[in-house]
Every structure is written in C-alpha cells, then in structure tokens.
Design a protein around this motif. Sequence first.
Motif, PDB file in Angstrom:
ATOM      1  N   UNK A 289       0.805  -1.228   0.000  1.00 56.64           N
ATOM      2  CA  UNK A 289       0.000   0.000   0.000  1.00 56.64           C
ATOM      3  C   UNK A 289       0.832   1.268   0.000  1.00 56.64           C
ATOM      4  N   UNK A 290       2.071   1.195   0.463  1.00 56.54           N
ATOM      5  CA  UNK A 290       2.919   2.401   0.395  1.00 56.54           C
ATOM      6  C   UNK A 290       3.346   2.603  -1.056  1.00 56.54           C
ATOM      7  N   UNK A 291       3.278   3.861  -1.510  1.00 53.68           N
ATOM      8  CA  UNK A 291       3.631   4.135  -2.909  1.00 53.68           C
ATOM      9  C   UNK A 291       4.689   5.233  -2.985  1.00 53.68           C
ATOM     10  N   UNK A 292       5.872   4.914  -3.540  1.00 50.26           N
ATOM     11  CA  UNK A 292       6.903   5.947  -3.670  1.00 50.26           C
ATOM     12  C   UNK A 292       6.362   7.138  -4.451  1.00 50.26           C
ATOM     13  N   UNK A 293       6.570   8.341  -3.912  1.00 50.30           N
ATOM     14  CA  UNK A 293       5.947   9.527  -4.504  1.00 50.30           C
ATOM     15  C   UNK A 293       6.818  10.179  -5.575  1.00 50.30           C
ATOM     16  N   UNK A 294       8.128   9.987  -5.509  1.00 52.47           N
ATOM     17  CA  UNK A 294       8.997  10.738  -6.427  1.00 52.47           C
ATOM     18  C   UNK A 294       9.513   9.870  -7.577  1.00 52.47           C
ATOM     19  N   UNK A 295       9.443  10.441  -8.788  1.00 53.82           N
ATOM     20  CA  UNK A 295      10.069   9.809  -9.954  1.00 53.82           C
ATOM     21  C   UNK A 295      11.091  10.791 -10.514  1.00 53.82           C
ATOM     22  N   UNK A 296      12.334  10.372 -10.574  1.00 54.70           N
ATOM     23  CA  UNK A 296      13.407  11.239 -11.091  1.00 54.70           C
ATOM     24  C   UNK A 296      13.784  10.758 -12.494  1.00 54.70           C
ATOM     25  N   UNK A 297      13.668  11.664 -13.450  1.00 54.36           N
ATOM     26  CA  UNK A 297      13.973  11.263 -14.823  1.00 54.36           C
ATOM     27  C   UNK A 297      14.623  12.428 -15.572  1.00 54.36           C
ATOM     28  N   UNK A 298      15.193  12.117 -16.717  1.00 55.27           N
ATOM     29  CA  UNK A 298      15.778  13.166 -17.562  1.00 55.27           C
ATOM     30  C   UNK A 298      15.721  12.719 -19.017  1.00 55.27           C
ATOM     31  N   UNK A 299      15.575  13.694 -19.880  1.00 55.84           N
ATOM     32  CA  UNK A 299      15.633  13.413 -21.315  1.00 55.84           C
ATOM     33  C   UNK A 299      17.093  13.191 -21.696  1.00 55.84           C
ATOM     34  N   UNK A 300      17.327  12.201 -22.544  1.00 54.15           N
ATOM     35  CA  UNK A 300      18.705  11.914 -22.954  1.00 54.15           C
ATOM     36  C   UNK A 300      19.210  13.004 -23.892  1.00 54.15           C
ATOM     37  N   UNK A 301      20.473  13.346 -23.699  1.00 48.74           N
ATOM     38  CA  UNK A 301      21.080  14.360 -24.569  1.00 48.74           C
ATOM     39  C   UNK A 301      21.362  13.759 -25.938  1.00 48.74           C
ATOM     40  N   UNK A 302      21.730  12.503 -25.938  1.00 48.11           N
ATOM     41  CA  UNK A 302      22.041  11.873 -27.200  1.00 48.11           C
ATOM     42  C   UNK A 302      22.605  10.496 -26.985  1.00 48.11           C
ATOM     43  N   UNK A 303      22.989   9.889 -28.097  1.00 44.20           N
ATOM     44  CA  UNK A 303      23.487   8.522 -28.050  1.00 44.20           C
ATOM     45  C   UNK A 303      24.537   8.424 -29.146  1.00 44.20           C
ATOM     46  N   UNK A 304      25.664   7.809 -28.845  1.00 46.60           N
ATOM     47  CA  UNK A 304      26.667   7.678 -29.911  1.00 46.60           C
ATOM     48  C   UNK A 304      27.331   6.319 -29.868  1.00 46.60           C
ATOM     49  N   UNK A 305      27.918   5.979 -31.003  1.00 48.41           N
ATOM     50  CA  UNK A 305      28.594   4.696 -31.149  1.00 48.41           C
ATOM     51  C   UNK A 305      30.004   4.821 -30.582  1.00 48.41           C
ATOM     52  N   UNK A 306      30.414   3.841 -29.826  1.00 47.13           N
ATOM     53  CA  UNK A 306      31.797   3.837 -29.313  1.00 47.13           C
ATOM     54  C   UNK A 306      32.464   2.522 -29.707  1.00 47.13           C
TER      55      UNK A 306
END
Length: 374
Positions: free
Chosen positions: A239-256
Amino acid sequence: MPSFAEARVDLDAISGNVSLLAERAAGALVMGVVKADGYGHGMLPAARAALAGGATWLGTAFISEALHLRAAGIDAPVLAWLVPPGEPLTEAIDAGIDIGVGSVWLVDEVLDAARQARRPARVQLKADTGLNRGGIGPVEWPDAVAALARAEAEGLVTVTGVFSHFACADDPGHPATSAQLEAFHRALDVVDKAGLRPEVRHIANSAAVLTRPDARFDLVRPGIAAYGLSPIPGLAVPGLRPAMTLSAILVGCKRALAGSGVSYGYRYVTERATNLALVPLGYGDGVPRAATNRGPVFVAGRRRTIAGTVCMDQFVVDIGEDTVSPGDRAILFGPGDHGEPTAQDWADALDTISYEIVTRIGQRVPRTYTGAVR
Ligand SMILES: Cc1ncc(COP(=O)(O)O)c(C=O)c1O
C-alpha cells in the motif's frame, strides 16, 4: 515548466501513504514530517498532501522551516525540534510554532523570548531516551521539567508535548527500542508528577509506526513512509507508494568502439563496440558520485548500470545494441511500476538509505506535481 530533467512528485501518493499510516496508528494522531524540503519532495506541497491524507500536525527540524509553512498560510500545529542558538524564538512564539526544547540552555532562552513576545510559548520537551543525539538526558530531565512546570504556572509557557526519538527502530527486534520505550515512560512519569498534562506524547518514527504498536502514545511522526519508502530495507509495506520519480531526457546517443574509456578517469571501458547514451544529471543535481559504475538507470526499456564516473552535470549509460532517440527519457528511480529502479534500489546499490537518495536531489531539478492537492 517543461524541462530536460524533473523530479515528478505524486501528491496523491503522499496523501494515500499518510492515510495508510493513520490507519496503522490506530487512533493516534499523525504528524507529517516535512523537514529538509519534505525529504526533497517540496515542503509546501508535501505538507498540504500530508494534511489531506489525515495528518493533523506537521514536523520540521528548524524554526525557519516551520515559519515557511506559516508564511504559506498553513496553520496546522507545527513542531520544530532542532533549535541551534540564535534561532528566531520570538517569531516562532508569535507564529504559534511549538518549540522543541531538547537542550537545557534553551529553557531560559524560551522563557526570555516568551516574556518578549508577551504571550506563552508553546513548548514540547524532548527527552533523550538513548539516542544520545538531541534531547535532555535523564540526569538533567527532572530540573528541566520542574523549570517548565514553574514557567507554565506563571503563564510563560504551555507545555503542549513531550517527545523522544528512537535510535534503532529500523532494526526490528533491536533491544534499544524497548529500552528507549521504558526510559520514555520514566521521563513521562516525571512530567506527570510535576503536574504537567501535555496534549501529545510521542516517539514513533515511520519504522516504529509500522512495527511497534506499543510506541504509538498520542501521536506518531512518520517521515520517510509518508513519501512511500520503507523505513526498514527489506520490509515491504503493502500500500505504500513511492511519490517521487526522477527522470531526464537523454542528450544523445553515440557509437563507441570496443576498448573505449568512458567519462573522467576511464573507470569504465567498453568491452565491445556499443552505444553510449548521455544523461544530463550529475552530482550537481544530487546524483551521488558514488553511483559511478553502480547506480541503476532505466533506459531504452531496460534497467542498466551507470557506465563510468558520475560528473557534476552528466553521466553515461552503456545501452549495448539498443538505440534511443533524442527526447527519450532515462528514469533513475520511481515507484517501480514499469521496471524502473526505486530509491531503495539506489540505496542498496550505494550502501546508503533511501532517505538520502530522495532528499539530496538538488534545486536545479524542477519538481513537478501530479495529484489532487497542490
Ligand atoms: C525527531 C524526528 N521525528 C521523526 C522523524 C521521521 O523519521 P522517519 O523518516 O524515519 O519516519 C525524524 C527524522 O529523522 C526525526 O528527526
């Protein structure tokens, strides 16, 4: 406010968690603990959500925090329990804030401030029952109680409460908890014999609300559980529900290429050619640098681990042959509904507690709110 990063706070979750805790408190009043900016969730929205969920008191560490609640028009009873020298006691008295008196020197200061304010100070005496942090210990307790009983008879103070705090309640079965309860009963006897009749006697934090019915007294003071996180790692609380969601949009993705060192110090080296996604959050935002090569992150539909050093503003995630598009989100933690890590998962990975994970999220990360009460 659109932003590349956000700490989204579900206020209905906070209200729901508080009502669940109120049920567990079985008739004891609930004080919603909203110190440290509501454990990082935003003090004012968290306070309103806690009150909507059935809390009738609010708790802060500092008087400045309690005054902030008052300035926002919140007039519920508030206790501030950590009072360093020089705090604005007269202002607190004027604002009807309950001052937690957990040091002997503070007794005289509060009496002086009450004389200045020309109205009785609301005081809650804090007993040190074994935490050996704040609070008045058993040696000095009888004199402090007697001084406040005299001051109450003179009309200088109203002793509204007596309280204490547990050292080891997050370790159910630890003998200190029962020992502290006994010490609290002894402290309350002294108060009773001095003729004081406080409205509220309290000692239970979240862990005690959930595990020690004998610690309820008149009021309980849950903090972390109100934000939906278990105070006892390993204890699932249905019944306890974590209230916070921390997220971010990705800046980008590259091949290594295989063998590429990633981020400062090359603490991560790619084993094979891979895709690296860049997340614009770092220790400047409260993502601990200790999450280097350890912090769990949900990217491109799967849970992964941070690759290399967490920098001030950014970190990298190795997503293998998966791909992401600019604008896709990385979720650091949330309720866990979609496979994302929880703040408890972060705590486990970093050898800390979930309290620290949510509370340290910095001011650069905007809080956004969902739910009925704002
Ligand atoms: C005096 C006091 N009471 C209650 C709490 C709430 O504790 P928890 O978040 O473990 O429920 C705290 C938090 O540290 C506290 O210092």
